[in-house]
Write an enzyme that holds these catalytic residues in place. Sequence first.
Site, short mmCIF file in Angstrom:
data_model
loop_
_atom_site.label_atom_id
_atom_site.label_comp_id
_atom_site.label_asym_id
_atom_site.label_seq_id
_atom_site.Cartn_x
_atom_site.Cartn_y
_atom_site.Cartn_z
N ASP A 168 0.81 -0.96 0.08
CA ASP A 168 -0.27 -0.49 -0.28
C ASP A 168 0.67 1.09 -0.08
O ASP A 168 2.48 1.04 0.43
CB ASP A 168 -1.18 -0.26 1.74
CG ASP A 168 -1.59 1.21 0.95
OD1 ASP A 168 -2.31 1.54 0.67
OD2 ASP A 168 -1.66 1.89 2.49
N LEU A 169 0.15 2.52 -0.46
CA LEU A 169 1.24 3.53 -0.34
C LEU A 169 0.92 4.63 1.37
O LEU A 169 2.70 4.42 1.60
CB LEU A 169 0.63 4.60 -2.14
CG LEU A 169 1.53 6.06 -2.20
CD1 LEU A 169 3.25 5.44 -1.57
CD2 LEU A 169 1.26 6.27 -2.71
N ASP A 170 -0.37 5.07 1.13
CA ASP A 170 -0.33 5.92 2.29
C ASP A 170 -0.73 4.79 3.02
O ASP A 170 -0.84 4.14 3.86
CB ASP A 170 -2.31 6.18 1.56
CG ASP A 170 -1.80 7.55 0.89
OD1 ASP A 170 -1.78 7.50 0.79
OD2 ASP A 170 -3.34 7.40 0.27
N THR A 222 1.12 9.93 3.29
CA THR A 222 0.46 11.16 1.92
C THR A 222 -0.91 11.14 2.99
O THR A 222 -2.02 11.81 1.99
CB THR A 222 0.35 10.30 1.21
OG1 THR A 222 0.49 9.16 1.00
CG2 THR A 222 1.57 11.03 0.30
N LYS A 233 -9.58 6.02 4.86
CA LYS A 233 -7.47 5.33 4.67
C LYS A 233 -7.95 3.85 3.88
O LYS A 233 -8.85 2.95 4.23
CB LYS A 233 -6.88 4.90 6.38
CG LYS A 233 -6.24 6.14 6.66
CD LYS A 233 -5.25 5.75 7.38
CE LYS A 233 -4.87 6.91 8.23
NZ LYS A 233 -3.68 5.99 9.77
N VAL A 246 -9.53 3.01 1.22
CA VAL A 246 -10.26 2.92 -0.08
C VAL A 246 -10.34 3.74 -1.00
O VAL A 246 -9.62 5.10 -1.27
CB VAL A 246 -11.58 3.54 0.93
CG1 VAL A 246 -12.01 1.84 1.63
CG2 VAL A 246 -11.71 4.39 1.24
N SER A 255 -1.87 0.32 -4.94
CA SER A 255 -3.03 1.65 -3.78
C SER A 255 -4.21 1.84 -4.74
O SER A 255 -4.14 1.91 -5.63
CB SER A 255 -1.74 2.61 -3.92
OG SER A 255 -1.81 3.26 -3.42
N ALA A 256 -4.73 2.49 -3.74
CA ALA A 256 -6.22 2.92 -4.21
C ALA A 256 -6.10 4.06 -4.84
O ALA A 256 -7.24 4.55 -5.22
CB ALA A 256 -7.37 2.71 -3.18
N LYS A 309 -10.97 -1.83 -1.78
CA LYS A 309 -10.92 -2.31 -0.97
C LYS A 309 -12.00 -2.40 0.15
O LYS A 309 -12.83 -0.95 0.09
CB LYS A 309 -9.52 -2.17 0.68
CG LYS A 309 -7.95 -2.17 -0.59
CD LYS A 309 -7.00 -1.44 -0.13
CE LYS A 309 -5.67 -1.11 -1.23
NZ LYS A 309 -5.04 -0.86 -0.17
N GLU A 312 0.09 -3.76 4.58
CA GLU A 312 -1.16 -1.85 4.90
C GLU A 312 -1.31 -1.96 5.92
O GLU A 312 -0.43 -2.40 7.19
CB GLU A 312 -2.35 -2.69 4.49
CG GLU A 312 -2.44 -3.18 3.26
CD GLU A 312 -3.66 -1.93 2.68
OE1 GLU A 312 -3.69 -0.59 3.61
OE2 GLU A 312 -4.06 -1.32 1.97
N ASP A 313 -1.90 -0.38 6.45
CA ASP A 313 -1.65 0.48 7.72
C ASP A 313 -3.46 0.73 7.65
O ASP A 313 -3.95 1.21 9.07
CB ASP A 313 -1.00 1.46 7.92
CG ASP A 313 -2.06 2.05 6.67
OD1 ASP A 313 -2.62 1.73 5.68
OD2 ASP A 313 -2.39 3.67 7.92
#
Length: 223
Positions: free
Chosen positions: A8-10, A16, A45, A47, A114-115, A145, A169-170
Site C-alpha cells: 500500500d502507499l498511504d 500521504t 484510509k 479506500v 494503492s487505491a 478495498k 498495509e496500515d
Amino acid sequence: MFKGALFDLDGVIADTSVYHFQAWKKLIQDNFQQDLPSQLEEQTKGVSRADSLQRILDYLQIEVDTAKFQQLMQQKNEYYLQLLQTLTPDNILPGIKELLRELQQQKVKLALASASLNAPVILEKLQLSDYFAAIADPVAVKQGKPAPDIFLAAAGGINVTPQDCVAFEDSIAGIQAINQAQAFSVGIGSSVELAAADLLFAQTKELNLAQIETSYQQWKEGL
C-alpha cells in the site's frame, strides 16, 4: 523466501493519508461549511476516492447528484495535488527505504497496490519508482478495498501467485483485502484495529525482514 512484496502507499511508504484528509476537510468546508471529525479519517484510509467521498457524505447526511459528486471528487484531487507539491524523499516513512533495498537485494519483485490514482506521481516525488516492477491501476479493478482486487492485480503485475506474496498495509480495509487475496498480510499500526493481520508491527521503523520471512514460512506451511 517469498517471491513478491505488495505495498500500500498511504501510511506505509509515506504518510500521504494526512494530505488526503486535509483535502477532504477543505472540500467539505468550502462546499458545505461543515467540519469533518477526526474519527472519519480512519474510514477514508485505503479506500478509493469515490468510496471515501460517499462515506463522508453519508456521515454528514448530504445527498448530491452525479454531476456534483464528480465535481467534488475532481476538486478534492486538485486540493490534494497542491498539498503533494511539498512531498520529497524526506517524507518516506522510517525503515521503508531500507526494507525496499533489502527486498531488491533478495530478488523479491515489488508491486504497488494503492487505491490512489496519484500513486505514480507520489513514487516519483519520493524517488522510489525504480524499486517497483508494477503499479496496479485502481481504475482497472472492479472493486476497491476491502475487496481483494487491487492486491490480485498487483500480484498479477509481477507474475507471482498471491500465496507467494507478502503484502503491507496500515488500514483495516487493506488487511481485509490482503487476507481475501490469500497473500500474507503485514499490518502496520494498532494491534486492536489491525488484529486480523498475519503479522503486525507498530511502526514502519520496526519492520524486520528476517522476522517477516520466518512468519511467512510458518504461515505457508499451514496452508
